[in-house]
Design a protein around this motif. Sequence first.
Motif, short mmCIF file in Angstrom:
data_model
loop_
_atom_site.label_atom_id
_atom_site.label_comp_id
_atom_site.label_asym_id
_atom_site.label_seq_id
_atom_site.Cartn_x
_atom_site.Cartn_y
_atom_site.Cartn_z
N CYS A 89 5.27 -22.58 -8.29
CA CYS A 89 5.19 -23.11 -9.65
C CYS A 89 4.36 -24.37 -9.77
CB CYS A 89 6.58 -23.39 -10.24
SG CYS A 89 7.24 -25.02 -9.87
N CYS A 90 4.38 -25.20 -8.76
CA CYS A 90 3.96 -26.58 -8.99
C CYS A 90 3.00 -27.18 -7.96
CB CYS A 90 5.20 -27.47 -9.06
SG CYS A 90 6.42 -26.91 -10.26
N VAL A 91 2.53 -26.39 -6.99
CA VAL A 91 1.64 -26.91 -5.96
C VAL A 91 0.28 -26.23 -6.07
CG1 VAL A 91 1.23 -27.18 -3.48
CG2 VAL A 91 3.55 -27.46 -4.40
N ASP A 92 -0.76 -27.06 -6.13
CA ASP A 92 -2.13 -26.56 -6.12
C ASP A 92 -2.78 -26.94 -4.80
OD1 ASP A 92 -2.12 -25.57 -8.86
OD2 ASP A 92 -2.08 -27.68 -9.45
N LEU A 93 -3.44 -25.98 -4.18
CA LEU A 93 -4.16 -26.24 -2.93
C LEU A 93 -5.63 -26.42 -3.25
CD1 LEU A 93 -2.46 -23.59 -0.63
CD2 LEU A 93 -1.97 -26.03 -0.78
N GLY A 94 -6.14 -27.60 -2.96
CA GLY A 94 -7.56 -27.88 -3.16
C GLY A 94 -8.32 -27.60 -1.88
N HIS A 95 -9.28 -26.69 -1.97
CA HIS A 95 -10.01 -26.28 -0.77
C HIS A 95 -11.45 -26.78 -0.75
CE1 HIS A 95 -6.75 -23.58 0.28
NE2 HIS A 95 -6.82 -23.02 -0.90
N GLU A 96 -11.85 -27.57 -1.74
CA GLU A 96 -13.26 -27.92 -1.90
C GLU A 96 -13.68 -29.18 -1.15
OE1 GLU A 96 -15.25 -25.71 -3.31
OE2 GLU A 96 -13.41 -24.54 -3.54
#
Length: 177
Positions: A89-96
């Motif tokens: 629901c609440c975690v975004d993984l930034g891969h950039e």
Amino acid sequence: MIVRAAAAALLLWIAGFMAFALFLPQPAPDGIATDGIVVMTGGRGRVERGLRLLEAKRAKRLLISGADRRVRPHELAAQFKAPMALVECCVDLGHESVDTRSNAAEAADWIARRRYRSIRLVTSDWHMVRARFDLRNATGDKLEIVADAVPTEPGLVDLVREYNKYLLRRVAALIGI
């Protein structure tokens, strides 16, 4: 004249380094709530701290900036013993991002998309000064940044390296790089 200027520059560097090394940022109080949490990956305790704060409802969402492209949400939940429902629901993984400056750019985009006005920045104590500087440059002065440093025991070489990176980053920002 050149010798005096070099000696003065060395003394300034030493004084700045001593302040940098002796007054490392500290953890923020757990009770502070912000719109979001940004964790810059790269050191122990950072992701754990961010997840614990999110679970305690100290923010709406969490961005893990600089996450390995191969990491999947279920693996993250398992590795850090976080509830899968929370991660979904609440975690975004930034891969950039690949470095502190691109961590800040990635976080700034995430913050702008969500129109957040306050953020808790989680990174290692020795990394916080440069990370906060880069995030401030990427987001501007209107964002409230709560610095939440994860305590470490950095060695002298690590501190010198980080202090020099910070100084170079300040100079680069002055000349617009």
